[in-house]
Write a protein that holds these residues in place. Sequence first.
Motif, PDB file in Angstrom:
ATOM      1  N   PRO A   1       0.840  -1.220   0.000  1.00 36.63           N
ATOM      2  CA  PRO A   1       0.000   0.000   0.000  1.00 36.63           C
ATOM      3  C   PRO A   1       0.866   1.259   0.000  1.00 36.63           C
ATOM      4  O   PRO A   1       1.927   1.294   0.629  1.00 36.63           O
ATOM      5  CB  PRO A   1      -0.802  -0.120   1.301  1.00 36.63           C
ATOM      6  CG  PRO A   1      -0.752  -1.562   1.666  1.00 36.63           C
ATOM      7  CD  PRO A   1       0.571  -2.071   1.168  1.00 36.63           C
ATOM      8  N   CYS A   2       0.415   2.266  -0.709  1.00 41.09           N
ATOM      9  CA  CYS A   2       1.139   3.546  -0.719  1.00 41.09           C
ATOM     10  C   CYS A   2       1.213   4.106   0.692  1.00 41.09           C
ATOM     11  O   CYS A   2       0.255   4.005   1.466  1.00 41.09           O
ATOM     12  CB  CYS A   2       0.422   4.550  -1.625  1.00 41.09           C
ATOM     13  SG  CYS A   2       0.454   4.109  -3.365  1.00 41.09           S
ATOM     14  N   ALA A   3       2.345   4.693   1.027  1.00 39.71           N
ATOM     15  CA  ALA A   3       2.525   5.313   2.347  1.00 39.71           C
ATOM     16  C   ALA A   3       1.689   6.595   2.426  1.00 39.71           C
ATOM     17  O   ALA A   3       1.259   7.137   1.402  1.00 39.71           O
ATOM     18  CB  ALA A   3       3.999   5.626   2.569  1.00 39.71           C
ATOM     19  N   ILE A   4       1.473   7.068   3.639  1.00 39.01           N
ATOM     20  CA  ILE A   4       0.761   8.337   3.795  1.00 39.01           C
ATOM     21  C   ILE A   4       1.530   9.430   3.042  1.00 39.01           C
ATOM     22  O   ILE A   4       2.751   9.396   2.960  1.00 39.01           O
ATOM     23  CB  ILE A   4       0.570   8.726   5.278  1.00 39.01           C
ATOM     24  CG1 ILE A   4       1.902   8.822   6.001  1.00 39.01           C
ATOM     25  CG2 ILE A   4      -0.349   7.738   5.983  1.00 39.01           C
ATOM     26  CD1 ILE A   4       1.785   9.340   7.428  1.00 39.01           C
TER      27      ILE A   4
ATOM     28  N   TYR B   1       0.188   8.391  -3.337  1.00 40.96           N
ATOM     29  CA  TYR B   1      -0.994   7.759  -3.929  1.00 40.96           C
ATOM     30  C   TYR B   1      -0.613   6.996  -5.189  1.00 40.96           C
ATOM     31  O   TYR B   1       0.461   7.182  -5.753  1.00 40.96           O
ATOM     32  CB  TYR B   1      -2.040   8.824  -4.278  1.00 40.96           C
ATOM     33  CG  TYR B   1      -1.649   9.711  -5.443  1.00 40.96           C
ATOM     34  CD1 TYR B   1      -2.183   9.502  -6.713  1.00 40.96           C
ATOM     35  CD2 TYR B   1      -0.726  10.746  -5.285  1.00 40.96           C
ATOM     36  CE1 TYR B   1      -1.812  10.304  -7.780  1.00 40.96           C
ATOM     37  CE2 TYR B   1      -0.354  11.546  -6.355  1.00 40.96           C
ATOM     38  CZ  TYR B   1      -0.899  11.322  -7.600  1.00 40.96           C
ATOM     39  OH  TYR B   1      -0.528  12.104  -8.656  1.00 40.96           O
TER      40      TYR B   1
ATOM     41  N   CYS C   1       4.742   4.702  -5.794  1.00 43.78           N
ATOM     42  CA  CYS C   1       3.629   5.628  -5.585  1.00 43.78           C
ATOM     43  C   CYS C   1       4.102   7.054  -5.852  1.00 43.78           C
ATOM     44  O   CYS C   1       5.297   7.344  -5.799  1.00 43.78           O
ATOM     45  CB  CYS C   1       3.089   5.501  -4.165  1.00 43.78           C
ATOM     46  SG  CYS C   1       2.373   3.883  -3.820  1.00 43.78           S
TER      47      CYS C   1
ATOM     48  N   THR D   1      -2.805   5.260   4.428  1.00 41.90           N
ATOM     49  CA  THR D   1      -2.058   4.415   3.503  1.00 41.90           C
ATOM     50  C   THR D   1      -3.021   3.852   2.455  1.00 41.90           C
ATOM     51  O   THR D   1      -4.228   3.779   2.672  1.00 41.90           O
ATOM     52  CB  THR D   1      -1.369   3.258   4.247  1.00 41.90           C
ATOM     53  OG1 THR D   1      -2.362   2.490   4.932  1.00 41.90           O
ATOM     54  CG2 THR D   1      -0.352   3.776   5.249  1.00 41.90           C
TER      55      THR D   1
ATOM     56  N   THR E   1      -3.808   5.077  -0.529  1.00 41.46           N
ATOM     57  CA  THR E   1      -4.656   6.121  -1.119  1.00 41.46           C
ATOM     58  C   THR E   1      -4.609   6.073  -2.645  1.00 41.46           C
ATOM     59  O   THR E   1      -3.551   5.891  -3.239  1.00 41.46           O
ATOM     60  CB  THR E   1      -4.203   7.506  -0.611  1.00 41.46           C
ATOM     61  OG1 THR E   1      -4.374   7.550   0.800  1.00 41.46           O
ATOM     62  CG2 THR E   1      -5.008   8.623  -1.237  1.00 41.46           C
TER      63      THR E   1
ATOM     64  N   SER F   1       0.849  14.618   4.746  1.00 41.56           N
ATOM     65  CA  SER F   1      -0.233  13.763   5.230  1.00 41.56           C
ATOM     66  C   SER F   1      -1.299  14.560   5.969  1.00 41.56           C
ATOM     67  O   SER F   1      -2.333  14.010   6.334  1.00 41.56           O
ATOM     68  CB  SER F   1       0.325  12.670   6.153  1.00 41.56           C
ATOM     69  OG  SER F   1       0.986  13.258   7.259  1.00 41.56           O
TER      70      SER F   1
END
Length: 199
Positions: A63-66, A69, A78, A90, A92, A110
Amino acid sequence: GSISCSLCSVGFTTANIGSYECIQCPPGKTTNKEGSSTCIDCSTGAYAKLVTESSAFTVKCIPCAIGSYADLSGLTQCLLCLPGSIAPLTGTVSCSSCSSGMYSQQPGSSSCSLCPLGSSSDLPFGSSSCSQCMKGFFCSRGTSVSQAQYCDYPSSYCPGNGSFPIPTADGFIAIGEYWNPNSSTFDNGTDGTNRLLYT
């Protein structure tokens, strides 16, 4: 002797039946389980990354980090949110614009910050900075341009960059250019800018 077959790791597949080696899926792709013969795109909100698990290489969808995206599937990294927008969670798919009265200066933010005292955001949404409150107005923390309040002339004045109106001293009134809320224009006369006149 006999030859035993083993399953390809996640993110690896074989070209055909009887292959003796596993081949890594193309960039941005992985498999949904060990021993799969088909590579698939990582979904939106994630990217493909080669990782080591139990001394073996696997390709996982991360998953993409905060602050970042992925709006397309099959990405290898991302993208950072642009200034004025954020990704607070995360995974997004798209960034959210900062609301009026708020801003974010750095890419990959973020969270949005409130405009400081004496300033307001220029844009209704998605500001990357705040501007000095106009003369004749005062701005509290987190003020948008449309929420800036005008001075109560001639008993107070606002020289600009103000967080509250400055009362005039006894025997003085404020003069100069002022904001006329009826016509939504700046007029000349007694009001709230930065000059005082002794009466």
